[in-house]
Design a protein around this motif. Structure first.
Motif, PDB file in Angstrom:
ATOM      1  N   GLY A   1       0.839  -1.184   0.000  1.00 54.41           N
ATOM      2  CA  GLY A   1       0.000   0.000   0.000  1.00 54.41           C
ATOM      3  C   GLY A   1       0.875   1.234   0.000  1.00 54.41           C
ATOM      4  O   GLY A   1       1.858   1.304   0.746  1.00 54.41           O
TER       5      GLY A   1
ATOM      6  N   HIS B   1       3.240   0.903   3.164  1.00 54.23           N
ATOM      7  CA  HIS B   1       2.563   0.307   4.318  1.00 54.23           C
ATOM      8  C   HIS B   1       3.500  -0.109   5.439  1.00 54.23           C
ATOM      9  O   HIS B   1       3.118  -0.228   6.573  1.00 54.23           O
ATOM     10  CB  HIS B   1       1.800  -0.936   3.848  1.00 54.23           C
ATOM     11  CG  HIS B   1       2.723  -2.031   3.375  1.00 54.23           C
ATOM     12  ND1 HIS B   1       2.972  -2.275   2.047  1.00 54.23           N
ATOM     13  CD2 HIS B   1       3.503  -2.911   4.051  1.00 54.23           C
ATOM     14  CE1 HIS B   1       3.843  -3.268   1.936  1.00 54.23           C
ATOM     15  NE2 HIS B   1       4.180  -3.656   3.137  1.00 54.23           N
TER      16      HIS B   1
ATOM     17  N   TYR C   1       3.650   1.231   8.961  1.00 57.31           N
ATOM     18  CA  TYR C   1       2.425   1.337   9.773  1.00 57.31           C
ATOM     19  C   TYR C   1       2.640   0.932  11.231  1.00 57.31           C
ATOM     20  O   TYR C   1       2.237   1.673  12.133  1.00 57.31           O
ATOM     21  CB  TYR C   1       1.286   0.548   9.128  1.00 57.31           C
ATOM     22  CG  TYR C   1       0.040   0.513   9.976  1.00 57.31           C
ATOM     23  CD1 TYR C   1      -0.645   1.691  10.260  1.00 57.31           C
ATOM     24  CD2 TYR C   1      -0.440  -0.679  10.520  1.00 57.31           C
ATOM     25  CE1 TYR C   1      -1.780   1.678  11.063  1.00 57.31           C
ATOM     26  CE2 TYR C   1      -1.573  -0.700  11.319  1.00 57.31           C
ATOM     27  CZ  TYR C   1      -2.229   0.476  11.589  1.00 57.31           C
ATOM     28  OH  TYR C   1      -3.342   0.465  12.386  1.00 57.31           O
TER      29      TYR C   1
ATOM     30  N   LEU D   1      -6.570   1.468   7.573  1.00 57.47           N
ATOM     31  CA  LEU D   1      -5.884   1.159   6.309  1.00 57.47           C
ATOM     32  C   LEU D   1      -6.869   0.989   5.150  1.00 57.47           C
ATOM     33  O   LEU D   1      -6.514   0.454   4.104  1.00 57.47           O
ATOM     34  CB  LEU D   1      -5.027  -0.117   6.470  1.00 57.47           C
ATOM     35  CG  LEU D   1      -3.976  -0.076   7.590  1.00 57.47           C
ATOM     36  CD1 LEU D   1      -3.284  -1.424   7.722  1.00 57.47           C
ATOM     37  CD2 LEU D   1      -2.952   1.021   7.335  1.00 57.47           C
TER      38      LEU D   1
ATOM     39  N   TYR E   1      -5.872   1.842   1.530  1.00 56.13           N
ATOM     40  CA  TYR E   1      -5.098   0.860   0.753  1.00 56.13           C
ATOM     41  C   TYR E   1      -6.039  -0.086   0.016  1.00 56.13           C
ATOM     42  O   TYR E   1      -5.828  -0.426  -1.150  1.00 56.13           O
ATOM     43  CB  TYR E   1      -4.189   0.027   1.665  1.00 56.13           C
ATOM     44  CG  TYR E   1      -2.991   0.763   2.216  1.00 56.13           C
ATOM     45  CD1 TYR E   1      -2.438   1.856   1.552  1.00 56.13           C
ATOM     46  CD2 TYR E   1      -2.394   0.344   3.405  1.00 56.13           C
ATOM     47  CE1 TYR E   1      -1.341   2.511   2.059  1.00 56.13           C
ATOM     48  CE2 TYR E   1      -1.293   0.994   3.916  1.00 56.13           C
ATOM     49  CZ  TYR E   1      -0.759   2.080   3.245  1.00 56.13           C
ATOM     50  OH  TYR E   1       0.329   2.713   3.751  1.00 56.13           O
TER      51      TYR E   1
END
Lengths: 364, 431
Positions: B146, B277, B280, B366, B369
């Motif tokens: 993502g 991503h 995260y 998220l 994404y």
């Protein structure tokens, strides 16, 4: 009878000696053959092909095409653009002639389709474009020579200075010797990462220190004018300890009587240095100069780590070895990289022969 | 006499071989060699745990894994391929698969996947899309990636910047520029509005991260209709406009080409962090409720983001291909896909896991994404064996542009490098 016997025995004695000599030569000779000579001839063989690192396509023999691309330099006269209406040379608002872009000129000729500009120069009223089949290679050669020409004298002098500094009979000298030597035993990759942070324009140690005396901040590794210089400083810092130790050993070999005799003759410190220390260190210096030269030509790790393998910005830090690795490994052009390695070996060989000539002439 | 001896020997040989095979199966399982890049700590630990549970779960095969550093991973795979020393199963950064498949050191996975209709139906489309070359599937990822912009809610609110919560609300270029200017006032004096992770250096990040900007502006890395030329595309008008805007971020002090370290956003020195991503877990630990995920802006007509991440492939030199597939199947089990995605923040490659994960559901942290991957925002990197050369050429151009170089010249050079490589490889014609 006795004479003939001895005559007959003599060659067998030689033969035994020769056998022993060959036996003792064998390990070194085999190593040199396997790891130097055979690879060199293999590289030469590969340099005549279009061998790729990984490819399903068969390898073809392409003769000297790799060398042609590597060494091809063209001097192309540039014609100013013409005004289509008047057929007179076009001029910009400042009255300067307008030239076509370099890429237009190079692409107009299929032979120079992938050439890149090295420089432009005006010569007797005509502008010339110097273009190369591999502009990065010429830049790499230039950078490598610049690096060697600066590093060899500087590093050798610094090493001698440090050696004389730590050769004094003062307390804690072993501590200083260890400190100056410690970068040598640190892996170059780690040194490079540390200096990468030290060179950070906004937060790095070096700009912080320079800031205290009102200098900077400098964009050390981001500015094409300072990037190679930044790498030179770190390389000297990392390597100088090694030469220092060798000079130190040389200094300790000089008999004390020579200095005493010189003092009696009324020689000052500087005269002692020029007339006793330097001549006594002749062989040490030769060794240091040659080994530093070879190390300088092998410049790779620092640049690879600090520029992420690009040799940038704008090829300002690319070196011959980095270019070789980039071409052979990262662009998978093994044949072409072999051609670079052959040319590189020839250059280093020429320099070594030249250095030997100069040094033996001095001896005579 | 002779015949008797012969029979005796044959019987003996048969016996030995039978016992040998049985003995081997009973005592020592067949080894399946595995290579993977050592990513971030949590990812690495998760994968190691999954491999251990595989070895504990059955006794036919045993996974023997080797971790290799990420920086030179591709170089090492190529070197191993030359030396005929590739492992059975290995992971690699997604878009390298086309070069590996073209070079012939991977096997297609279609036949294996056909035996597992449940798994095949459960894989998210982007995974299949990225692993496909010349009509065959060569690699499968256990997760997708993502890419969007992480924001610091407090700073955004202090600057009065609108926070988009879905891809329909994505910022336009003007809005993004205005937001960056507004954020100048709220970041600390040694900070800047936008963190671009330039500290990752000239490598795959530059292509993965910044080629979507090129595409959103209307350019691309290569002409995707033929994959034969980059000229006029990577250095075309749209691409030059994109990279000129990109360069202005540096020139105007809205971002830094030389971040102090990896923690600029976490330390509150940047209001926005343009990165994938994988940050995260650490970002959400550092910012908690203040962390927001902002969809990719529409630089041109539409927003574009990257897709694809590390994938698994089985090598053609592997002599226990069934074992390699068995292990890969295990890695793709829902519970393992889930465990890995939780450790890394990556998008799980299975619909069943993805849809059950509250983080990707509507309102989840998220969800952006999920939208980007499933609603046509994500674009795969060019599906051509020339990819390794394309990505190096583009990364070098990005490096030069960020350092203030001439945009057109840097992109022209990249176009020439790519076109020359394609010509030298006879257009990368499939075998």
């Amino acid at each position: 009878m006795a004479a003939t016997a001895s005559v007959r025995r003599k060659p067998s004695l030689y033969a035994a000696e020769r056998r022993l000599a060959l036996l003792m030569l064998a390990p070194a000779a085999i190593l040199l053959l396997v790891f130097l000579l055979i690879p060199f001839f293999m590289a030469f063989g590969l340099s005549l092909t279009n061998q790729r690192l990984i490819s399903p396509n068969p390898t073809e023999i392409i003769g000297l095409a790799n060398y042609r691309e590597l060494l091809d330099l063209r001097f192309i006269p540039l014609e100013p653009r013409l005004d289509p209406a008047t057929n007179q040379p076009l001029r910009d608002s400042n009255g300067n002639l307008v030239y076509p872009t370099v890429r237009e000129v190079l692409r107009a000729n299929p032979e120079t389709r992938f050439f890149r500009e090295l420089a432009q120069l005006d010569f007797f009223g005509t502008r010339y474009l110097i273009a190369a089949g591999d502009a990065t290679f010429w830049r790499a050669l230039f950078n490598t020579f610049t690096f060697a020409l600066i590093v060899v004298p500087l590093q050798t002098s610094f090493a001698l200075m440090l050696a004389m500094l730590v050769n004094q009979k003062l307390p804690a000298m072993n501590f200083f010797r260890t400190v100056y030597f410690s970068p040598v035993v640190t892996t170059m990759a780690i040194v490079s990462v540390l200096w990468f942070f030290m060179y950070n324009p906004d937060f790095g140690l070096i700009n912080s220190l320079l800031g205290l005396i009102g200098l900077g901040p400098y964009r050390w590794l981001e500015d094409p004018h300072s990037a190679l210089f930044a790498i030179i400083i770190l390389s000297i810092w990392q390597g100088v300890g090694f030469q220092m130790v060798i000079f130190l050993a040389g200094l300790q070999e000089i008999p004390q009587e020579l200095y005493e005799a010189a003092q009696i003759d009324g020689a000052g410190r500087w005269q002692q240095f020029v007339n006793v220390t330097l001549p006594s260190l002749r062989n040490t210096t030769i060794f240091v100069v040659i080994s530093t030269t070879i190390l300088a030509f092998k410049l790779f790790v620092q640049v690879d780590v600090m520029t992420f393998g690009t040799g940038g910005p704008f090829d300002s830090t690319v070196t011959t070895i980095l270019h070789l690795v980039n071409q052979g490994y990262r662009q998978q052009r093994v044949g072409y990289a072999s051609a670079i390695s052959v040319i590189f070996v020839l250059i280093v060989l020429a320099i070594s022969i030249l250095q030997r000539r100069v040094l033996t002439n001095q001896e005579n | 006499m002779n015949r008797k001896v012969l029979v005796l020997f044959s019987a003996l040989a048969l016996l030995i071989s039978l016992f040998g095979v049985n003995g081997a199966l009973a005592q020592s399982p067949t080894v399946v060699t595995v290579w993977f890049h050592s990513g971030q700590g949590a990812e690495r630990d998760a994968l190691t745990a999954i491999l251990e549970s595989y070895n504990a779960s059955q006794s036919v095969y045993r996974a023997e894994a080797t971790q290799l550093p990420e920086g030179s991973y591709n170089d090492q795979v190529n070197a191993a391929a030359v030396a005929n020393a590739l492992p059975c199963l290995l992971d690699f950064d997604g878009p390298n698969v086309y070069n590996y498949a073209w070079a012939g050191y991977l096997i297609p996975l279609d036949d294996y996947l056909a035996q597992e209709p449940e798994l095949a139906a459960d894989l998210i489309p982007s995974i299949i899309q990225q692993g496909t070359y010349q009509g065959k599937l060569w690699s499968i990822g256990t997760f997708d990636s993502g890419l969007a912009i992480w924001g610091n809610r407090k700073m955004l609110e202090a600057a009065g910047v609108r926070i988009p919560t879905s891809i329909e609300e994505a910022w336009t270029l003007e809005e993004f520029n205005a937001a960056l200017e507004a954020l100048r006032a709220v970041v600390p004096p040694d900070g800047y509005p936008l963190d671009l992770k330039m500290n990752y250096g000239a490598g795959e990040w530059f292509t993965y991260g910044f080629s979507p900007i090129l595409q959103s502006f209307g350019g691309d890395l290569i002409d995707r209709s033929t994959f034969q030329s980059a000229d006029g595309v990577i250095n075309g008008e749209a691409a030059v406009a994109a990279m000129t805007w990109f360069q202005s971020l540096f020139k105007n002090g809205l971002t830094s080409a030389t971040p102090k370290d990896d923690n600029v956003f976490k330390d509150g020195k940047a209001a926005l962090s343009y990165v994938g991503h994988w940050v995260y877990p650490e970002y959400s630990a550092a910012l908690g409720e203040d962390l927001v995920l902002i969809p990719m802006p529409k630089f041109g007509e539409r927003a574009v983001t990257g897709m694809g991440s590390w994938n698994w492939g089985i090598t053609s030199t592997c002599n226990v291909k069934d074992g390699a597939w068995d292990l890969l199947k295990f890695l793709l089990k829902p519970e393992n896909v889930k465990a890995f995605a939780e450790a890394s923040g990556a998008v799980p490659a299975l619909k069943s896991v993805l849809e059950a994960d509250p983080r990707y559901a509507e309102g989840g942290p998220l969800h952006i994404y999920y939208q980007q991957l499933t609603q046509g925002v994500a674009v795969p990197r060019p599906q051509t064996p020339a990819y390794p050369v394309i990505t190096r050429a583009f990364a070098q151009a990005v490096d030069e542009i960020a350092k203030g170089g001439d945009v057109q010249a840097a992109l022209d050079k990249a176009a020439d490098t790519i076109d020359k490589d394609i010509a030298e490889n006879n257009g990368y014609a499939p075998r």
